[in-house]
Design a protein around this motif. Structure first.
Motif, PDB file in Angstrom:
ATOM      1  N   GLY A  72       0.809  -1.214   0.000  1.00  0.00           N
ATOM      2  CA  GLY A  72       0.000   0.000   0.000  1.00  0.00           C
ATOM      3  C   GLY A  72       0.840   1.261   0.000  1.00  0.00           C
ATOM      4  O   GLY A  72       0.505   2.249  -0.661  1.00  0.00           O
TER       5      GLY A  72
ATOM      6  N   GLU B 119       2.095   2.221  -3.462  1.00  0.00           N
ATOM      7  CA  GLU B 119       1.085   2.922  -4.257  1.00  0.00           C
ATOM      8  C   GLU B 119       0.962   4.378  -3.806  1.00  0.00           C
ATOM      9  O   GLU B 119       0.899   5.301  -4.631  1.00  0.00           O
ATOM     10  CB  GLU B 119      -0.259   2.223  -4.119  1.00  0.00           C
TER      11      GLU B 119
ATOM     12  N   ALA C 291      -4.651   6.709   0.134  1.00  0.00           N
ATOM     13  CA  ALA C 291      -3.943   5.441  -0.070  1.00  0.00           C
ATOM     14  C   ALA C 291      -2.938   5.205   1.049  1.00  0.00           C
ATOM     15  O   ALA C 291      -2.741   4.063   1.505  1.00  0.00           O
ATOM     16  CB  ALA C 291      -3.233   5.452  -1.424  1.00  0.00           C
TER      17      ALA C 291
END
Length: 325
Positions: A217, A220, A243
């Motif tokens: 995560g 990203e 995010a």
């Protein structure tokens, strides 16, 4: 072939413009087979040995080792017109020469770093460049991050992170890049206080189970933040921050709520050593005159600032306090 058509070792050496000792050396190592022996036990060679000896000398002139030359000749004797052995040997030599040239460029730059600095700074510069392996290696920064990342993090996650986090030393560095890399090496090679590197609170909270989720995560979120940083955007709430927070929330197994984000902000404390690392990494990776590209560290700082901006913003419908006149 009669004895009259065979050459003595001396005649072969004379025809090739070399010494008897050289011919004997290559014969003893199986590179230059003899055609026969005289009744007195002396070596005899056929005229084809002259071409083979010249080929051996040409290969040796390219700095190929005796075993490499033997491999090339064996390949040729097997009927290969464009022998893979020769291609492999030449590619290996080119790679080795590239490493040697890189080491020489770094050594030259290191000498200039010491020579061109004020006399009072020379002892520190000497220690820095003296501890740097040549050609420079990324082993110390890689070990640093492997110790800092959560235990039992999957290797694919570690490798992906290292590819982003560890700057590759340029083959032809500027003095500024060389000095930054030397300082980066010293920073990461130095042991932490107490001999262990404490894990950050955010890592301990995620644990081994959450490490894969967390770093997937974060990758990203860093990419999204990096795109905004390249456009010169100031830290702000939005897709990148969502995010970022979602990566931690999923790793901790908790919903991403305003309360969670406040708790997360309290755990995302700055680490002076990491901040120094990212500063030096950016200097190493940035060519002269170029704008530094976002790193995982600078993207992380941008996202932390975005989180702080969100948490300190007034609630919807509540006006901002006007600045004093």
């Amino acid at each position: 072939m009669s004895d009259d058509e065979l050459w003595s070792i001396g005649r072969l050496a004379e025809r090739a413009g070399t010494t008897v000792k050289t011919v004997r050396f290559y014969s003893d190592r199986g590179l230059l087979p003899e055609a026969a022996r005289s009744t007195g036990g002396h070596r005899r060679y056929d005229p084809a040995a002259l071409d083979r000896l010249r080929l051996i000398r040409d290969l040796r002139a390219l700095d190929l080792t005796v075993p490499q030359v033997h491999h090339v000749l064996t390949d040729q004797d097997g009927g290969a017109e464009t022998g893979g052995a020769l291609e492999d040997a030449l590619a290996g030599r080119l790679s080795a020469l590239g490493s040697q040239l890189t080491a020489l460029r770094w050594r030259e730059t290191a000498l200039r770093l010491v020579l061109d600095c004020p006399p009072g700074e020379r002892p520190d510069r000497l220690r820095l460049v003296g501890a740097l392996p040549l050609p420079p290696s990324t082993a110390a920064p890689a070990r640093f991050w492997r110790g800092w990342l959560p235990p039992r993090t999957p290797e694919r996650i570690v490798s992906a992170f290292l590819a982003q986090a560890v700057p590759q030393p340029p083959a032809d560095p500027t003095p500024e890049q060389a000095l930054a890399f030397a300082r980066l090496h010293a920073l990461t090679a130095r042991p932490c206080a107490g001999g262990t590197r404490p894990q950050p609170d955010v890592h301990r909270a995620a644990g081994a189970r959450g490490a894969t989720v967390l770093y997937a995560g974060l990758a990203e979120a860093y990419e999204l933040a990096g795109a905004r940083m390249r456009r010169g955007r100031a830290p702000h709430p939005g897709e990148a921050l969502d995010a970022f927070a979602a990566a931690y929330a999923e790793a901790y197994g908790t919903p991403d709520t305003p309360r969670f984000r406040r708790l997360l902000a309290g755990r995302l404390t700055a680490d002076p050593r990491l901040e120094r690392y990212w500063e030096l990494a950016a200097r190493v990776a940035t060519p002269p005159g170029a704008r530094p590209d976002p790193t995982p560290g600078t993207a992380h700082d941008w996202l932390r600032a975005a989180l702080d901006a969100q948490l300190t913003a007034p609630a919807p419908g509540v006006p901002r306090t006007a600045p004093p006149a």
